[in-house]
Design an enzyme around this catalytic site. Sequence first.
Site, PDB file in Angstrom:
ATOM      1  N   GLY A 125      53.542  -3.822  36.495  1.00  0.00           N
ATOM      2  CA  GLY A 125      53.147  -4.307  35.174  1.00  0.00           C
ATOM      3  C   GLY A 125      52.098  -3.431  34.519  1.00  0.00           C
ATOM      4  N   SER A 127      52.956  -0.466  33.164  1.00  0.00           N
ATOM      5  CA  SER A 127      53.732   0.404  32.275  1.00  0.00           C
ATOM      6  C   SER A 127      54.100   1.746  32.874  1.00  0.00           C
ATOM      7  CB  SER A 127      52.983   0.642  30.965  1.00  0.00           C
ATOM      8  OG  SER A 127      53.333  -0.327  30.065  1.00  0.00           O
ATOM      9  N   SER A 129      57.024   2.513  33.358  1.00  0.00           N
ATOM     10  CA  SER A 129      58.235   2.942  32.641  1.00  0.00           C
ATOM     11  C   SER A 129      57.901   3.599  31.303  1.00  0.00           C
ATOM     12  CB  SER A 129      59.230   1.792  32.475  1.00  0.00           C
ATOM     13  OG  SER A 129      58.616   0.702  31.876  1.00  0.00           O
ATOM     14  N   ASP A 173      53.581  -1.157  24.977  1.00  0.00           N
ATOM     15  CA  ASP A 173      53.402  -0.214  26.095  1.00  0.00           C
ATOM     16  C   ASP A 173      53.500   1.228  25.613  1.00  0.00           C
ATOM     17  OD1 ASP A 173      53.501  -2.641  27.312  1.00  0.00           O
ATOM     18  OD2 ASP A 173      55.374  -2.296  28.389  1.00  0.00           O
ATOM     19  N   TYR A 223      61.787 -12.646  30.904  1.00  0.00           N
ATOM     20  CA  TYR A 223      61.259 -11.966  29.708  1.00  0.00           C
ATOM     21  C   TYR A 223      62.258 -12.092  28.561  1.00  0.00           C
ATOM     22  CZ  TYR A 223      58.987  -8.395  26.857  1.00  0.00           C
ATOM     23  OH  TYR A 223      58.339  -7.739  25.835  1.00  0.00           O
TER      24      TYR A 223
HETATM   25  C1  GLA Z   1      55.801  -6.238  28.901  1.00  0.00           C
HETATM   26  C2  GLA Z   1      56.471  -5.644  27.669  1.00  0.00           C
HETATM   27  C3  GLA Z   1      55.498  -5.586  26.485  1.00  0.00           C
HETATM   28  C4  GLA Z   1      54.825  -6.940  26.260  1.00  0.00           C
HETATM   29  C5  GLA Z   1      54.262  -7.485  27.580  1.00  0.00           C
HETATM   30  C6  GLA Z   1      53.703  -8.892  27.469  1.00  0.00           C
HETATM   31  O1  GLA Z   1      54.807  -5.372  29.347  1.00  0.00           O
HETATM   32  O2  GLA Z   1      56.956  -4.341  27.933  1.00  0.00           O
HETATM   33  O3  GLA Z   1      56.183  -5.149  25.324  1.00  0.00           O
HETATM   34  O4  GLA Z   1      55.703  -7.855  25.657  1.00  0.00           O
HETATM   35  O5  GLA Z   1      55.247  -7.510  28.603  1.00  0.00           O
HETATM   36  O6  GLA Z   1      52.571  -8.918  26.662  1.00  0.00           O
END
Ligand code: GLA
Length: 388
Positions: A125, A127, A129, A173, A223
């Site tokens: 979580g 990022s 990616s 992100d 999600y």
């Molecule tokens: C993931 C998604 C983001 C955002 C978060 C929650 O990281 O990639 O775009 O929606 O979840 O805040």
Amino acid sequence: MIDNHPSIARFRAAYPGVEPFAIARAPGRVNLIGEHIDYNEGIVLPIAINLETRVVIGRTDDKRLRVRSAAQPDELNYDADDIPGHAATSWDAYVRGVAALLLWRGIRFNGCALWIESDIPPGAGLSSSAALEVGVALALMAAAGRSLPMRAVADLCREAEHRFAGVPCGIMDQYACALAQEGHALAIDCHDGSVQHVAWPKSNPAILIVETGIERKLAAGAYAARVRECEEALNIICAFDAMVNSWRDVTDEHLSALEPRLGDVLHRRARHVMSEIARADAAIAAMASGDVVKFGKLMNASHDSLRDDYEVSLPVIDRMVENLQAMNGVYGAKLTGAGFGGCVIALMDLHGVQCVQFDFGASPAIGDPQRLRFHHVAPAQCASVVYL
Ligand code: GLA
């Protein structure tokens, strides 16, 4: 010195005889507040963090795009003028997605070899990616001798995530990775796309990220389900009041009047979106005036809403967050990112960072403390390319 970075030696070992000419560096991100509202035209406040992905690139004369990664056993190998356009669930979707979208925009990178390594834990979580997408985009643009504004790079990377990886994410992100500034949080208004760099408070609070080690098995499906629920709720509100075009036009009066029609679940989803937009807005003002105590309280309230109204937490995460919130010197704590595992974030006094310990109680359901990993991070600079 970047030109003797160990990643460059590893590029040479991976591609004997190919000379690297540039290295792209792309940071991970952590969100401070404004969770699950980037895809609802809300306001979010992430920072780029000092964990990064590096993409080293060299030119070859074989018209192939070759990609190797320290984290993957196999090499990706494509015709550099004809990248396959199918979706996939593996890392190849991010790399190929970015490469294909660049080609479709007429940005030809010809033959090149990429070596990828990352300090960002995958799937946690933070990022990994978006950093991979932005890093690959910058490296391939360097090979093509072309540049795009960083915002356009972020938009292209998000498109790759939607079309190739099948994740209907918001823009947070990729914007954090492409636009953040060292020493600042990045306020993004996802309604009009405007950004504001908010200086980190002078009192210099510490940011502690705790990786829970919980695999986010549910995350992808849940999600997409939340994205759909919010669309459904907004459609109901728009049908009721023709003056409403986005979540930014929705008022508390709409929510009360429509509670029976929305039903319990959609009403709570809508309440999270509305209250989180208000909290993110207030948090930006609190940060700008250096009020870390108020900022922390808003983080705590954000977690409550993510737990109760948006239902993206887990009991073990709630327990960790409660532990953190009760510690001396902690201003606030919450889950961060999509939820269902991943990471927890705390804003705290610098001196407290070394003393964090969790009391998981006796319950075996509380998770495995051995799998916890701690990262003390600071607001870092966005992605860039360095020519060797
Ligand atoms: C993931 C998604 C983001 C955002 C978060 C929650 O990281 O990639 O775009 O929606 O979840 O805040």
